[in-house]
Design a protein around this motif. Structure first.
Motif, mmCIF file in Angstrom:
data_model
loop_
_atom_site.group_PDB
_atom_site.id
_atom_site.type_symbol
_atom_site.label_atom_id
_atom_site.label_comp_id
_atom_site.label_asym_id
_atom_site.label_seq_id
_atom_site.Cartn_x
_atom_site.Cartn_y
_atom_site.Cartn_z
ATOM 1 N N UNK A 34 68.859 -19.933 27.468
ATOM 2 C CA UNK A 34 69.611 -19.995 26.227
ATOM 3 C C UNK A 34 71.204 -20.650 26.675
ATOM 4 N N UNK A 35 71.622 -20.411 27.962
ATOM 5 C CA UNK A 35 72.941 -20.874 28.371
ATOM 6 C C UNK A 35 72.784 -22.704 28.394
ATOM 7 N N UNK A 36 71.392 -22.783 28.731
ATOM 8 C CA UNK A 36 71.553 -24.326 29.009
ATOM 9 C C UNK A 36 71.421 -24.708 27.558
ATOM 10 N N UNK A 37 70.811 -24.326 26.548
ATOM 11 C CA UNK A 37 70.804 -24.720 25.063
ATOM 12 C C UNK A 37 72.181 -24.647 24.729
ATOM 13 N N UNK A 38 72.930 -23.624 24.842
ATOM 14 C CA UNK A 38 74.533 -23.705 24.551
ATOM 15 C C UNK A 38 75.320 -24.607 25.132
ATOM 16 N N UNK A 39 75.168 -24.952 26.270
ATOM 17 C CA UNK A 39 75.930 -26.096 26.973
ATOM 18 C C UNK A 39 75.876 -27.516 26.367
ATOM 19 N N UNK A 40 74.892 -27.818 25.317
ATOM 20 C CA UNK A 40 74.816 -29.118 24.722
ATOM 21 C C UNK A 40 74.923 -29.023 23.244
ATOM 22 N N UNK A 41 75.591 -30.039 22.710
ATOM 23 C CA UNK A 41 75.900 -29.917 21.281
ATOM 24 C C UNK A 41 74.614 -29.639 20.421
ATOM 25 N N UNK A 42 73.576 -30.209 20.908
ATOM 26 C CA UNK A 42 72.237 -30.079 19.815
ATOM 27 C C UNK A 42 71.048 -30.451 20.752
ATOM 28 N N UNK A 43 69.956 -30.020 20.250
ATOM 29 C CA UNK A 43 68.758 -29.979 20.858
ATOM 30 C C UNK A 43 68.151 -31.459 21.683
ATOM 31 N N UNK A 44 68.689 -32.487 20.692
ATOM 32 C CA UNK A 44 68.475 -33.883 21.438
ATOM 33 C C UNK A 44 69.125 -34.106 22.675
ATOM 34 N N UNK A 45 70.623 -33.779 22.667
ATOM 35 C CA UNK A 45 71.367 -33.688 23.813
ATOM 36 C C UNK A 45 70.644 -33.241 25.028
ATOM 37 N N UNK A 46 70.276 -32.006 24.774
ATOM 38 C CA UNK A 46 69.431 -31.189 25.714
ATOM 39 C C UNK A 46 68.476 -31.794 26.347
ATOM 40 N N UNK A 47 67.521 -32.514 25.371
ATOM 41 C CA UNK A 47 66.231 -33.202 25.948
ATOM 42 C C UNK A 47 66.744 -34.335 26.681
ATOM 43 N N UNK A 48 67.632 -35.233 26.320
ATOM 44 C CA UNK A 48 68.290 -36.275 27.100
ATOM 45 C C UNK A 48 68.468 -36.013 28.388
ATOM 46 N N UNK A 49 69.040 -34.808 28.574
ATOM 47 C CA UNK A 49 69.637 -34.289 29.975
ATOM 48 C C UNK A 49 68.285 -33.805 30.886
ATOM 49 N N UNK A 100 71.794 -22.691 40.661
ATOM 50 C CA UNK A 100 71.652 -24.036 40.210
ATOM 51 C C UNK A 100 71.704 -24.531 38.842
ATOM 52 N N UNK A 101 70.891 -23.592 38.052
ATOM 53 C CA UNK A 101 70.919 -23.692 36.669
ATOM 54 C C UNK A 101 72.231 -23.635 36.071
ATOM 55 N N UNK A 102 72.995 -22.414 36.748
ATOM 56 C CA UNK A 102 74.413 -22.631 36.057
ATOM 57 C C UNK A 102 75.203 -23.754 36.196
ATOM 58 N N UNK A 103 75.083 -24.229 37.210
ATOM 59 C CA UNK A 103 75.627 -25.623 37.574
ATOM 60 C C UNK A 103 75.524 -26.471 36.782
ATOM 61 N N UNK A 104 74.202 -26.635 35.983
ATOM 62 C CA UNK A 104 73.834 -27.598 35.073
ATOM 63 C C UNK A 104 74.549 -27.504 33.840
ATOM 64 N N UNK A 105 74.983 -26.066 33.528
ATOM 65 C CA UNK A 105 75.701 -25.622 32.106
ATOM 66 C C UNK A 105 77.356 -26.039 32.057
ATOM 67 N N UNK A 106 77.648 -26.560 33.261
ATOM 68 C CA UNK A 106 79.193 -26.778 33.583
ATOM 69 C C UNK A 106 79.389 -28.332 33.309
ATOM 70 N N UNK A 107 80.436 -28.600 32.466
ATOM 71 C CA UNK A 107 80.651 -29.853 31.744
ATOM 72 C C UNK A 107 80.732 -31.203 32.846
ATOM 73 N N UNK A 108 81.049 -31.004 33.826
ATOM 74 C CA UNK A 108 81.086 -32.151 34.753
ATOM 75 C C UNK A 108 79.682 -32.250 35.344
ATOM 76 N N UNK A 109 78.777 -31.549 35.245
ATOM 77 C CA UNK A 109 77.387 -31.461 35.915
ATOM 78 C C UNK A 109 76.534 -31.588 34.822
#
Length: 247
Positions: free
Chosen positions: A108-123, A75-84
């Motif tokens: 680490x995969x979650x971090x790499x899925x987003x452009x920057x830390x701010x985007x990750x925090x928003x998600x 389910x965490x892998x799902x969150x790293x995919x662009x559509x989700x």
């Protein structure tokens, strides 16, 4: 022309079948929502694209009705995919509890899925993240003023062996603690608030760490996840007795 027409018809038929299959999966799970205090998604899930599409819809539906979610493993892998990637913020109602349980690599995969830390925090706005490791770190941060950020670190010493399935045991234990929190809140006996929920997750982490240590002391290198599960009941009784003795 006939071959092209046949191919097109076959594609439409396959798409229709896939859509119905997804709708059926979503319907079977969501029909049970009113009987649940929490929904755990991830352990044993797999990464089949059709299943992941259904899971995405289930997560959205759960958010809409404020059903607490524990998301682990695939389910965490799902969150790293662009559509989700922003699925946790896709509902108009984002006040329900969501707990993520990534290990070092999964985070680490979650971090790499987003452009920057701010985007990750928003998600992950309003989401509780448990970063599993030698010490489990429970963090709830927000980019809004609705709640303050909070962090708790579980320093309980675990066993010396990492065995497959320990994460599943933690996900289940978290589910129990989150459910208990929701039940207490519904009876106006505490629980539900941001701080209470973080504390519940921290307690679950401590319980599993302690159970892992006890199981390892008994089984040593032969320890497996079911051995840990066998110790959970006794550990929870000891934790409850310890709390009662201090009241």
């Amino acid at each position: 022309e006939n071959a092209s027409s046949s191919s097109s018809s076959s594609h439409v038929s396959t798409t229709t079948t896939t859509t119905k299959l997804i709708e059926n999966m979503v319907s079977k799970v969501t029909s049970l929502f009113d009987r649940m205090h929490v929904l755990i998604i991830g352990p044993g899930l797999g990464r089949d694209p059709i299943v992941l599409r259904a899971v995405a819809q289930i997560i959205i539906r759960a958010r809409e009705v404020n059903l607490p979610l524990i998301l682990d493993a695939d389910a965490l892998y799902l969150l790293t995919l662009e559509p989700y990637r922003h699925i946790l913020q896709s509902s108009k109602n984002n006040d329900g509890v969501v707990v993520l349980t990534p290990n070092v690599m999964e985070y680490r995969r979650l971090e790499q899925a987003f452009e920057n830390e701010d985007e990750l925090k928003k998600a992950l706005d309003g989401v509780i993240v448990i970063q599993k490791g030698h010490h489990d770190t429970v963090t709830a941060t927000t980019t809004t003023a609705r709640e303050s950020s909070m962090m708790m670190i579980c320093e309980e010493i675990g066993g010396l062996k990492r065995s497959g399935g320990i994460g599943d045991v933690l996900a289940g234990t978290l589910g129990a603690f989150v459910a208990w929190n929701q039940i207490l809140a519904s009876k106006n006996k505490g629980g539900s608030s941001h701080d209470w929920m973080v504390a519940s997750c921290w307690s679950a982490c401590c319980a599993v760490k302690k159970a892992t240590r006890i199981a390892f002391e008994k089984k040593k290198r032969a320890m497996t996840a079911p051995d840990i599960l066998e110790e959970i009941g006794t550990v929870l009784d000891d934790m409850a007795s310890d709390v009662d003795s201090k009241l």
